[in-house]
Design a protein around this motif. Structure first.
Motif, PDB file in Angstrom:
ATOM      1  N   ASP A  21       0.803  -1.224   0.000  1.00  0.00           N
ATOM      2  CA  ASP A  21       0.000   0.000   0.000  1.00  0.00           C
ATOM      3  C   ASP A  21       0.840   1.280   0.000  1.00  0.00           C
ATOM      4  O   ASP A  21       0.286   2.378  -0.086  1.00  0.00           O
ATOM      5  CB  ASP A  21      -0.935   0.017   1.208  1.00  0.00           C
ATOM      6  CG  ASP A  21      -1.999  -1.060   1.107  1.00  0.00           C
ATOM      7  OD1 ASP A  21      -2.427  -1.356  -0.028  1.00  0.00           O
ATOM      8  OD2 ASP A  21      -2.387  -1.617   2.151  1.00  0.00           O
ATOM      9  N   GLU A  22       2.163   1.136   0.073  1.00  0.00           N
ATOM     10  CA  GLU A  22       3.036   2.312   0.052  1.00  0.00           C
ATOM     11  C   GLU A  22       3.144   2.863  -1.364  1.00  0.00           C
ATOM     12  O   GLU A  22       2.858   2.177  -2.340  1.00  0.00           O
ATOM     13  CB  GLU A  22       4.421   1.964   0.592  1.00  0.00           C
ATOM     14  CG  GLU A  22       4.430   1.681   2.072  1.00  0.00           C
ATOM     15  CD  GLU A  22       3.935   2.853   2.901  1.00  0.00           C
ATOM     16  OE1 GLU A  22       4.197   4.018   2.530  1.00  0.00           O
ATOM     17  OE2 GLU A  22       3.280   2.609   3.914  1.00  0.00           O
ATOM     18  N   THR A  23       3.610   4.097  -1.470  1.00  0.00           N
ATOM     19  CA  THR A  23       3.753   4.731  -2.778  1.00  0.00           C
ATOM     20  C   THR A  23       5.037   4.282  -3.467  1.00  0.00           C
ATOM     21  O   THR A  23       5.982   3.840  -2.810  1.00  0.00           O
ATOM     22  CB  THR A  23       3.772   6.267  -2.662  1.00  0.00           C
ATOM     23  OG1 THR A  23       4.958   6.653  -1.951  1.00  0.00           O
ATOM     24  CG2 THR A  23       2.526   6.792  -1.970  1.00  0.00           C
ATOM     25  N   VAL A  24       5.057   4.426  -4.771  1.00  0.00           N
ATOM     26  CA  VAL A  24       6.253   4.120  -5.552  1.00  0.00           C
ATOM     27  C   VAL A  24       7.392   5.042  -5.112  1.00  0.00           C
ATOM     28  O   VAL A  24       8.546   4.615  -5.021  1.00  0.00           O
ATOM     29  CB  VAL A  24       5.954   4.270  -7.063  1.00  0.00           C
ATOM     30  CG1 VAL A  24       7.217   4.189  -7.893  1.00  0.00           C
ATOM     31  CG2 VAL A  24       4.944   3.219  -7.498  1.00  0.00           C
ATOM     32  N   LEU A  25       7.069   6.266  -4.810  1.00  0.00           N
ATOM     33  CA  LEU A  25       8.075   7.224  -4.336  1.00  0.00           C
ATOM     34  C   LEU A  25       8.726   6.740  -3.043  1.00  0.00           C
ATOM     35  O   LEU A  25       9.946   6.825  -2.875  1.00  0.00           O
ATOM     36  CB  LEU A  25       7.422   8.593  -4.141  1.00  0.00           C
ATOM     37  CG  LEU A  25       8.329   9.803  -4.073  1.00  0.00           C
ATOM     38  CD1 LEU A  25       9.231   9.907  -5.277  1.00  0.00           C
ATOM     39  CD2 LEU A  25       7.483  11.059  -3.936  1.00  0.00           C
ATOM     40  N   MET A  26       7.928   6.202  -2.130  1.00  0.00           N
ATOM     41  CA  MET A  26       8.465   5.663  -0.880  1.00  0.00           C
ATOM     42  C   MET A  26       9.363   4.459  -1.161  1.00  0.00           C
ATOM     43  O   MET A  26      10.421   4.300  -0.550  1.00  0.00           O
ATOM     44  CB  MET A  26       7.333   5.268   0.069  1.00  0.00           C
ATOM     45  CG  MET A  26       7.827   4.669   1.377  1.00  0.00           C
ATOM     46  SD  MET A  26       8.844   5.785   2.363  1.00  0.00           S
ATOM     47  CE  MET A  26       7.593   6.869   2.996  1.00  0.00           C
ATOM     48  N   ALA A  27       8.970   3.604  -2.098  1.00  0.00           N
ATOM     49  CA  ALA A  27       9.783   2.436  -2.460  1.00  0.00           C
ATOM     50  C   ALA A  27      11.147   2.885  -2.977  1.00  0.00           C
ATOM     51  O   ALA A  27      12.181   2.313  -2.611  1.00  0.00           O
ATOM     52  CB  ALA A  27       9.057   1.589  -3.503  1.00  0.00           C
ATOM     53  N   TRP A  28      11.150   3.921  -3.816  1.00  0.00           N
ATOM     54  CA  TRP A  28      12.417   4.433  -4.329  1.00  0.00           C
ATOM     55  C   TRP A  28      13.284   4.960  -3.192  1.00  0.00           C
ATOM     56  O   TRP A  28      14.490   4.712  -3.152  1.00  0.00           O
ATOM     57  CB  TRP A  28      12.184   5.525  -5.377  1.00  0.00           C
ATOM     58  CG  TRP A  28      13.479   6.076  -5.874  1.00  0.00           C
ATOM     59  CD1 TRP A  28      14.035   7.275  -5.578  1.00  0.00           C
ATOM     60  CD2 TRP A  28      14.397   5.415  -6.751  1.00  0.00           C
ATOM     61  NE1 TRP A  28      15.241   7.406  -6.215  1.00  0.00           N
ATOM     62  CE2 TRP A  28      15.489   6.274  -6.932  1.00  0.00           C
ATOM     63  CE3 TRP A  28      14.398   4.176  -7.383  1.00  0.00           C
ATOM     64  CZ2 TRP A  28      16.583   5.943  -7.729  1.00  0.00           C
ATOM     65  CZ3 TRP A  28      15.487   3.841  -8.185  1.00  0.00           C
ATOM     66  CH2 TRP A  28      16.557   4.718  -8.347  1.00  0.00           C
ATOM     67  N   GLU A  29      12.687   5.682  -2.273  1.00  0.00           N
ATOM     68  CA  GLU A  29      13.442   6.228  -1.140  1.00  0.00           C
ATOM     69  C   GLU A  29      14.050   5.108  -0.304  1.00  0.00           C
ATOM     70  O   GLU A  29      15.198   5.200   0.128  1.00  0.00           O
ATOM     71  CB  GLU A  29      12.529   7.107  -0.272  1.00  0.00           C
ATOM     72  CG  GLU A  29      13.227   7.754   0.894  1.00  0.00           C
ATOM     73  CD  GLU A  29      14.246   8.817   0.498  1.00  0.00           C
ATOM     74  OE1 GLU A  29      15.118   9.125   1.341  1.00  0.00           O
ATOM     75  OE2 GLU A  29      14.181   9.345  -0.625  1.00  0.00           O
ATOM     76  N   VAL A  30      13.311   4.038  -0.082  1.00  0.00           N
ATOM     77  CA  VAL A  30      13.820   2.905   0.691  1.00  0.00           C
ATOM     78  C   VAL A  30      15.011   2.257  -0.027  1.00  0.00           C
ATOM     79  O   VAL A  30      16.048   1.987   0.584  1.00  0.00           O
ATOM     80  CB  VAL A  30      12.708   1.864   0.958  1.00  0.00           C
ATOM     81  CG1 VAL A  30      13.281   0.586   1.549  1.00  0.00           C
ATOM     82  CG2 VAL A  30      11.659   2.461   1.881  1.00  0.00           C
ATOM     83  N   VAL A  31      14.870   2.032  -1.325  1.00  0.00           N
ATOM     84  CA  VAL A  31      15.962   1.427  -2.095  1.00  0.00           C
ATOM     85  C   VAL A  31      17.198   2.323  -2.037  1.00  0.00           C
ATOM     86  O   VAL A  31      18.319   1.844  -1.860  1.00  0.00           O
ATOM     87  CB  VAL A  31      15.514   1.165  -3.556  1.00  0.00           C
ATOM     88  CG1 VAL A  31      16.692   0.892  -4.463  1.00  0.00           C
ATOM     89  CG2 VAL A  31      14.547   0.003  -3.596  1.00  0.00           C
ATOM     90  N   GLU A  32      17.009   3.606  -2.182  1.00  0.00           N
ATOM     91  CA  GLU A  32      18.135   4.538  -2.126  1.00  0.00           C
ATOM     92  C   GLU A  32      18.801   4.546  -0.754  1.00  0.00           C
ATOM     93  O   GLU A  32      20.020   4.590  -0.657  1.00  0.00           O
ATOM     94  CB  GLU A  32      17.666   5.958  -2.475  1.00  0.00           C
ATOM     95  CG  GLU A  32      17.542   6.185  -3.950  1.00  0.00           C
ATOM     96  CD  GLU A  32      18.874   6.043  -4.665  1.00  0.00           C
ATOM     97  OE1 GLU A  32      19.820   6.800  -4.367  1.00  0.00           O
ATOM     98  OE2 GLU A  32      18.965   5.154  -5.528  1.00  0.00           O
ATOM     99  N   ARG A  33      18.019   4.517   0.292  1.00  0.00           N
ATOM    100  CA  ARG A  33      18.574   4.577   1.643  1.00  0.00           C
ATOM    101  C   ARG A  33      19.257   3.290   2.074  1.00  0.00           C
ATOM    102  O   ARG A  33      20.294   3.323   2.711  1.00  0.00           O
ATOM    103  CB  ARG A  33      17.485   4.932   2.647  1.00  0.00           C
ATOM    104  CG  ARG A  33      17.103   6.373   2.620  1.00  0.00           C
ATOM    105  CD  ARG A  33      16.030   6.644   3.652  1.00  0.00           C
ATOM    106  NE  ARG A  33      15.681   8.030   3.683  1.00  0.00           N
ATOM    107  CZ  ARG A  33      15.776   8.791   4.768  1.00  0.00           C
ATOM    108  NH1 ARG A  33      16.192   8.281   5.898  1.00  0.00           N
ATOM    109  NH2 ARG A  33      15.433  10.049   4.721  1.00  0.00           N
ATOM    110  N   CYS A  34      18.650   2.152   1.766  1.00  0.00           N
ATOM    111  CA  CYS A  34      19.190   0.893   2.288  1.00  0.00           C
ATOM    112  C   CYS A  34      20.251   0.272   1.396  1.00  0.00           C
ATOM    113  O   CYS A  34      21.006  -0.582   1.840  1.00  0.00           O
ATOM    114  CB  CYS A  34      18.074  -0.100   2.573  1.00  0.00           C
ATOM    115  SG  CYS A  34      17.285  -0.785   1.110  1.00  0.00           S
ATOM    116  N   GLY A  35      20.299   0.667   0.142  1.00  0.00           N
ATOM    117  CA  GLY A  35      21.334   0.147  -0.738  1.00  0.00           C
ATOM    118  C   GLY A  35      21.045  -1.216  -1.331  1.00  0.00           C
ATOM    119  O   GLY A  35      21.895  -1.802  -1.990  1.00  0.00           O
TER     120      GLY A  35
END
Length: 165
Positions: A21-35
């Motif tokens: 249910d999260e946004t695509v924008l949030m998914a991108w932020e998670v990928v960027e932050r966690c590596g």
């Protein structure tokens, strides 16, 4: 050496995951932050709905920001067949599945379909080089990290020797 290992011995038992249910924008932020290069998507019941990769998210993020704030992760994984393995299975079987399905990441689930880890091609390369971490699958299963509440910490520049704003 890889022939004798189980999926549980190779997998990352503590990957960051995101709710469908999260946004695509949030998914991108998670990928960027966690590596991570791959981001498992989980439903409210903890079952794996699929895996998104960095390239797929980058393409999805080409839309205007107003669209990204409304578009949900479930829209990206809907209709996909999600192939999974269990931690007890032999690593060569998982490698065969990944090769046959032409995928670089495979969600590891318990018998009920709940995400317990993530096995990637990178894990196999590390094992072949003798660099994999030896941990018990039972200990790892409790460590799957959902991203909310709270995002992963930002990666530090010195961890990768790459300046990150």
């Amino acid at each position: 050496m890889v022939e004798r290992l189980s999926v549980g011995a190779l997998m990352d038992g503590a990957p960051y995951a995101i709710g469908e249910d999260e946004t695509v924008l949030m998914a991108w932020e998670v990928v960027e932050r966690c590596g991570q290069s791959h981001l498992p998507v989980v439903r409210q019941d903890g079952c794996c709905a699929g895996v998104l990769d960095r390239a797929e998210l980058a393409v999805a993020c080409a839309d205007p920001a107003v669209t990204l704030s409304r578009r949900r992760v479930r829209d990206l994984v809907r209709g996909r067949r999600t192939v999974t393995v269990h931690a007890e299975e032999p690593a060569p079987r998982a490698a065969a599945v990944m090769t046959e399905e032409r995928i670089d990441a495979l969600p590891v689930t318990d018998p009920r379909g709940r995400l317990t880890g993530l096995l990637t091609a990178r894990d196999f390369v590390a094992a072949a080089a003798g660099l994999h971490r030896r941990t018990e699958p039972a200990q790892q299963a409790a460590l799957v990290r959902t991203t909310l509440p709270g995002l992963p910490p930002r990666r530090r520049e010195q961890e990768h020797d790459i300046p990150i704003p």
